[in-house]
Design a protein around this motif. Sequence first.
Motif, mmCIF file in Angstrom:
data_model
loop_
_atom_site.group_PDB
_atom_site.id
_atom_site.type_symbol
_atom_site.label_atom_id
_atom_site.label_comp_id
_atom_site.label_asym_id
_atom_site.label_seq_id
_atom_site.Cartn_x
_atom_site.Cartn_y
_atom_site.Cartn_z
ATOM 1 N N GLU A 18 2.558 1.767 -6.435
ATOM 2 C CA GLU A 18 3.375 1.863 -5.210
ATOM 3 C C GLU A 18 2.693 2.756 -4.169
ATOM 4 O O GLU A 18 2.721 2.474 -2.973
ATOM 5 N N LEU A 19 2.060 3.840 -4.650
ATOM 6 C CA LEU A 19 1.372 4.748 -3.717
ATOM 7 C C LEU A 19 0.155 4.058 -3.091
ATOM 8 O O LEU A 19 -0.084 4.174 -1.892
ATOM 9 N N VAL A 22 1.123 1.970 -0.258
ATOM 10 C CA VAL A 22 1.404 2.739 0.968
ATOM 11 C C VAL A 22 0.134 2.886 1.785
ATOM 12 O O VAL A 22 0.120 2.670 3.007
ATOM 13 N N HIS A 25 -0.981 -0.468 3.322
ATOM 14 C CA HIS A 25 -0.163 -0.832 4.491
ATOM 15 C C HIS A 25 -0.501 0.041 5.686
ATOM 16 O O HIS A 25 -0.621 -0.444 6.804
ATOM 17 N N ALA A 26 -0.670 1.358 5.405
ATOM 18 C CA ALA A 26 -0.940 2.282 6.518
ATOM 19 C C ALA A 26 -2.257 1.918 7.196
ATOM 20 O O ALA A 26 -2.347 1.882 8.424
ATOM 21 N N PRO A 37 8.805 3.710 8.378
ATOM 22 C CA PRO A 37 8.859 4.516 7.146
ATOM 23 C C PRO A 37 9.492 5.894 7.359
ATOM 24 O O PRO A 37 10.148 6.419 6.459
ATOM 25 N N THR A 255 3.678 9.373 8.817
ATOM 26 C CA THR A 255 4.256 8.133 8.294
ATOM 27 C C THR A 255 3.928 7.964 6.806
ATOM 28 O O THR A 255 4.788 7.604 5.997
ATOM 29 N N ILE A 256 2.680 8.238 6.442
ATOM 30 C CA ILE A 256 2.250 8.078 5.040
ATOM 31 C C ILE A 256 3.084 8.996 4.136
ATOM 32 O O ILE A 256 3.547 8.581 3.065
ATOM 33 N N CYS A 258 6.086 10.122 4.611
ATOM 34 C CA CYS A 258 7.469 9.621 4.499
ATOM 35 C C CYS A 258 7.537 8.437 3.536
ATOM 36 O O CYS A 258 8.474 8.337 2.726
ATOM 37 N N ALA A 259 6.528 7.549 3.612
ATOM 38 C CA ALA A 259 6.525 6.390 2.709
ATOM 39 C C ALA A 259 6.366 6.844 1.260
ATOM 40 O O ALA A 259 7.025 6.319 0.354
ATOM 41 N N VAL A 260 5.512 7.849 1.029
ATOM 42 C CA VAL A 260 5.314 8.387 -0.328
ATOM 43 C C VAL A 260 6.606 9.059 -0.817
ATOM 44 O O VAL A 260 7.041 8.862 -1.960
ATOM 45 N N ILE A 263 9.250 6.703 -2.061
ATOM 46 C CA ILE A 263 8.974 6.205 -3.422
ATOM 47 C C ILE A 263 9.377 7.245 -4.454
ATOM 48 O O ILE A 263 10.056 6.945 -5.443
#
Length: 388
Positions: A18-19, A22, A25-26, A37, A255-256, A258-260, A263
């Motif tokens: 999942e990481l 991220v 996508h970033a 995110p 953003t990265i 927040c996405a992490v 998860i």
Amino acid sequence: MKVPFVDLHPQHEEVYEELEAVFRHALHDSAFVGGQPVAAFEEAFAAYCGAAQAVTCANGTDALKLALMAAGVSAGDAVITVPNTFIATVEALTLVGAHPVFVDVEPTTYNLSPTLLEAFLVEQCRPDVDGRVIHVQTGRLVTAVLPVHLYGLPADMGPILALAHQYNLRVVEDACQAHGAFYQLNGVQKRAGALSDVAAFSFYPGKNLGAIGEGGAVVTDDGDMARRMRMWRDHGQSEKYVHISPDGWNSRLDTIQCAVLAIKLRRLDEWNGQRRQIAAWYCERLAGEERIVLPVEPAGRQHVYHLFVIRVPDREKTRQRLLEQGIAVGMHYPIPIHLQPAYCYHGWQTGDYPETETAAASILSLPMYPHLSEQQVDYVCHVLRTAV
Ligand SMILES: Cc1ncc(COP(=O)(O)O)c(C=O)c1O
């Protein structure tokens, strides 16, 4: 056997794919600041805490600063907090121009003592003509209380909130060590962060909910506070290039990150459960050893064991023995804030806050992270029993 104090590898292995997604996508979007995110994590974190709003920011110190600003703490104000905490609690006060006034902690929970808070308000403060609280010694206006949920155990918020209400003080929680902890307030289980006007969290990597770098957030039910904090963290702007406050700066969370965090947030209850299991193993194996004082979990509170802190009589000797046997330990915190060189200008002396000073001389933090094994806990307890 080697036992690290904290090991973040296993939690990252658990969510590795999942990481990785991220990052893919970033890089694909090449959008690193703001966006969906950030909004999605803010919504999820607010919901998790049981608050209406979450505002992410660069780190926990900024979260405290934003929370204090939103609570209306102004330059020159005095704010009540504890000397038994990480320096950032008090740094945030300095950053907004406010001054710490300390109330000592309970010897069992290491958190702000409501009894001493009441004594402080009655004996060391007086009302001014408008009924506002003045700290007699400094002549400063007391505007807020800043309890810390230290080590992952919520402070005794019921009586603290009642006193704050009686004296018309704002309450800002330092929840930087207590993601997911519970406190039963008026019969309702509430999470740390949803117990007061506004609360600050840190997402430093080793926290119960940790980023892969620095991070922080403020949670509140107050939409106006949230709006002002969003404005301050983004250069004081209300819209692009319209700067409505000179008090802003850049405290946006990437953003990265927040996405992490989104998860990891989905795993937080499970990981906190593992921490509680580890704490139970420690308590079982160390029970009956009267030279070791174990952490407590008062009725109506749920500890999330960011740190597992014991007290031992000869801390230095014990610490050395554990280190020699490959066990990494910590001290949180060895020098109380009132005795830190940075704050010596206040004139505080040794003996001013005896519970904090006694704790600082005898506390020892044992290894604690969700993936610590039962075998490792057995080994730590075996070495510790021999060492004391
Ligand atoms: C009690 C407490 N307050 C505030 C902070 C500040 O957080 P940060 O390091 O993210 O600025 C921390 C972080 O360690 C903390 O433990």
